[in-house]
Design a protein around this motif. Sequence first.
Motif, PDB file in Angstrom:
ATOM      1  N   GLU A   1       7.034   1.775 -17.629  1.00 47.67           N
ATOM      2  CA  GLU A   1       6.220   0.330 -17.937  1.00 47.67           C
ATOM      3  C   GLU A   1       7.517  -0.524 -18.376  1.00 47.67           C
ATOM      4  N   SER A   2       8.490  -0.035 -19.056  1.00 46.20           N
ATOM      5  CA  SER A   2       9.534  -0.815 -19.296  1.00 46.20           C
ATOM      6  C   SER A   2      10.673  -1.238 -18.583  1.00 46.20           C
ATOM      7  N   ASN A   3      10.421  -0.531 -17.344  1.00 48.64           N
ATOM      8  CA  ASN A   3      11.559  -0.856 -16.353  1.00 48.64           C
ATOM      9  C   ASN A   3      10.849  -1.377 -15.033  1.00 48.64           C
ATOM     10  N   PRO A   4      10.388  -2.414 -14.908  1.00 54.93           N
ATOM     11  CA  PRO A   4       9.833  -3.065 -13.536  1.00 54.93           C
ATOM     12  C   PRO A   4      10.776  -3.200 -12.642  1.00 54.93           C
ATOM     13  N   GLU A   5      11.935  -3.565 -12.855  1.00 51.60           N
ATOM     14  CA  GLU A   5      13.044  -3.467 -11.887  1.00 51.60           C
ATOM     15  C   GLU A   5      13.378  -2.114 -11.088  1.00 51.60           C
ATOM     16  N   LEU A   6      12.724  -1.305 -11.435  1.00 52.96           N
ATOM     17  CA  LEU A   6      12.660   0.296 -10.841  1.00 52.96           C
ATOM     18  C   LEU A   6      11.502   0.729 -10.430  1.00 52.96           C
ATOM     19  N   PHE A   7      10.374   0.321 -11.122  1.00 57.69           N
ATOM     20  CA  PHE A   7       9.221   0.705 -10.721  1.00 57.69           C
ATOM     21  C   PHE A   7       8.199  -0.571 -10.815  1.00 57.69           C
ATOM     22  N   SER A   8       7.783  -0.985  -9.608  1.00 56.26           N
ATOM     23  CA  SER A   8       7.104  -2.069  -9.213  1.00 56.26           C
ATOM     24  C   SER A   8       5.599  -2.272  -9.123  1.00 56.26           C
ATOM     25  N   ALA A   9       4.894  -3.194  -9.763  1.00 52.03           N
ATOM     26  CA  ALA A   9       3.439  -3.199  -9.584  1.00 52.03           C
ATOM     27  C   ALA A   9       3.029  -3.572  -8.144  1.00 52.03           C
ATOM     28  N   GLU A  10       3.896  -3.980  -7.454  1.00 56.82           N
ATOM     29  CA  GLU A  10       3.577  -4.404  -5.980  1.00 56.82           C
ATOM     30  C   GLU A  10       4.070  -3.280  -5.121  1.00 56.82           C
ATOM     31  N   PRO A  11       3.512  -2.948  -3.993  1.00 60.68           N
ATOM     32  CA  PRO A  11       2.265  -3.697  -3.742  1.00 60.68           C
ATOM     33  C   PRO A  11       0.972  -2.884  -4.052  1.00 60.68           C
ATOM     34  N   ARG A  12       1.160  -1.832  -4.886  1.00 61.10           N
ATOM     35  CA  ARG A  12      -0.086  -0.680  -5.015  1.00 61.10           C
ATOM     36  C   ARG A  12      -0.037  -0.654  -6.550  1.00 61.10           C
ATOM     37  N   ALA A  13      -0.787  -1.337  -7.183  1.00 56.35           N
ATOM     38  CA  ALA A  13      -0.984  -1.317  -8.689  1.00 56.35           C
ATOM     39  C   ALA A  13      -2.052  -0.132  -9.304  1.00 56.35           C
ATOM     40  N   VAL A  14      -2.987   0.096  -8.198  1.00 59.33           N
ATOM     41  CA  VAL A  14      -4.068   0.817  -8.241  1.00 59.33           C
ATOM     42  C   VAL A  14      -4.317   1.948  -7.052  1.00 59.33           C
ATOM     43  N   LEU A  15      -4.718   3.129  -7.187  1.00 56.31           N
ATOM     44  CA  LEU A  15      -4.974   4.201  -6.159  1.00 56.31           C
ATOM     45  C   LEU A  15      -6.273   3.904  -5.630  1.00 56.31           C
ATOM     46  N   ILE A  16      -6.353   3.542  -4.454  1.00 53.71           N
ATOM     47  CA  ILE A  16      -7.710   3.333  -3.725  1.00 53.71           C
ATOM     48  C   ILE A  16      -7.611   3.975  -2.437  1.00 53.71           C
ATOM     49  N   LEU A  17      -8.564   4.137  -1.728  1.00 56.27           N
ATOM     50  CA  LEU A  17      -8.705   5.023  -0.557  1.00 56.27           C
ATOM     51  C   LEU A  17      -7.766   4.292   0.449  1.00 56.27           C
ATOM     52  N   GLU A  18      -7.081   5.154   1.431  1.00 53.94           N
ATOM     53  CA  GLU A  18      -6.131   4.562   2.299  1.00 53.94           C
ATOM     54  C   GLU A  18      -6.995   3.746   3.395  1.00 53.94           C
ATOM     55  N   ALA A  19      -7.944   4.256   3.768  1.00 54.21           N
ATOM     56  CA  ALA A  19      -8.879   3.410   4.717  1.00 54.21           C
ATOM     57  C   ALA A  19      -9.074   1.982   4.005  1.00 54.21           C
ATOM     58  N   LEU A  20      -9.549   1.895   2.775  1.00 58.64           N
ATOM     59  CA  LEU A  20      -9.811   0.668   2.088  1.00 58.64           C
ATOM     60  C   LEU A  20      -8.449  -0.391   2.071  1.00 58.64           C
ATOM     61  N   GLU A  21      -7.434   0.232   1.891  1.00 57.15           N
ATOM     62  CA  GLU A  21      -6.267  -0.439   1.794  1.00 57.15           C
ATOM     63  C   GLU A  21      -5.875  -1.129   3.130  1.00 57.15           C
ATOM     64  N   LYS A  22      -6.189  -0.314   4.284  1.00 57.74           N
ATOM     65  CA  LYS A  22      -5.933  -0.957   5.596  1.00 57.74           C
ATOM     66  C   LYS A  22      -7.129  -2.130   5.817  1.00 57.74           C
ATOM     67  N   LEU A  23      -8.234  -1.815   5.417  1.00 61.65           N
ATOM     68  CA  LEU A  23      -9.444  -2.795   5.750  1.00 61.65           C
ATOM     69  C   LEU A  23      -9.166  -4.134   4.699  1.00 61.65           C
TER      70      LEU A  23
END
Length: 413
Positions: free
Chosen positions: A58-80
Amino acid sequence: MGSISDSILSDAMSYTRPADISAKLAELREHRPICLIEPEDIRPYWAITRYEDIRYIESNPELFSAEPRAVLILEALEKLNQERFGEIMGVKTLVHMDGERHLALRKITRDWFMPANISKMRGHVAELAESFIERMKGMDGECDFATDIAFWYPLRVVLQLIGIPESDEAHILDLTQRLFAPEGFASAEKDSMTVFIDCVQAMAEYFTVLTDDRRAAPRDDIASVLANAKIDGELIDPFTLTSYFVLLATAGHDTTSATIAGGLQALIQNPAQRKALLDDPSLYPAAADESVRWVTPVKHFARTVLADTELRGVSLKKGDTVAMFFEAANRDGDAISQPEVFDVSRKASKHLAFGQGRHNCLGMHLARMEVETFLRLLLPQLESIELNGEPAYIPSHFVSGLSSLPIKYKFKA
């Protein structure tokens, strides 16, 4: 009982069995604190369960980015979502972005949620809390505290701030629950993906109307501030604006509702802690913060690794996903003393339920004040309170808490 699958952590329905989730998180934190999980229908991710590792990420956003996947969701839903909205999440809120744009958008409403402004609201929030306590008094000593009280009180607080009328509260609550727990609304006619997509679309329609209204006739509310805000001289684009409204109108109450319900449940189950509060009212702020830690309503956030790195001896590759499980951090005995004890006197808690760094919760001061206010007003008025049935939980691996808390109680004469 056999071993519990690692994939339980990203299975929404499993969160209706919180003891199973807690057991899995404890196992991973102790034996496999950085563990690769490969579910059938969700892209692989590294589960992170130690306090210090989550704090580092959480303290190193330059190495661990909130984009593009901030939450784990179904892969099919990501595509949709990508097809429908151009984003894999369906929305792109402050929690889904980093960098200068994140800071610029956060700044628009930041002052509304800072302690100086929150302190001015204390009297009004107390009035709202008392109105819901009066509702409890009119229910003949029995209610479902989650569905009758806890869902509604923080909802009213934040929707009044935004400028959404009381007549729309039920609609916003329904949309919030569908957004965070679509599996709970799935049917033969609509699977969870369709429920989610329809919900995002309904929110876009609602907040477009609200935006148009506040641009035509601004008021003293957050809706007017957002609708008329400009970045680099331009009004915020419709997709980003809708996403911003979605964040405030959902996370702004759902997490606090879960904390109030779960905090009261903990106090019912720990009468000595309830007595400690009554004996020493100065403990209410600490009790509110302990309730947040105890419930940890936001179960996880994900980050994308931006460059090959190593964490606790494990090699993480550019493009990998790490998922931070906050309950595990908030039960980590290396960071928090006696973490399995609900302790209303816990001082200066350093839990991670509000996040860390630039993504710490915008509304954390309001949330603490709402929880503290409700407990401070309710508990001294009670002669007795106890469970009146089996609690039930919301099916969501993102934001989750009690869906039902049946209680019996008696107010003092």
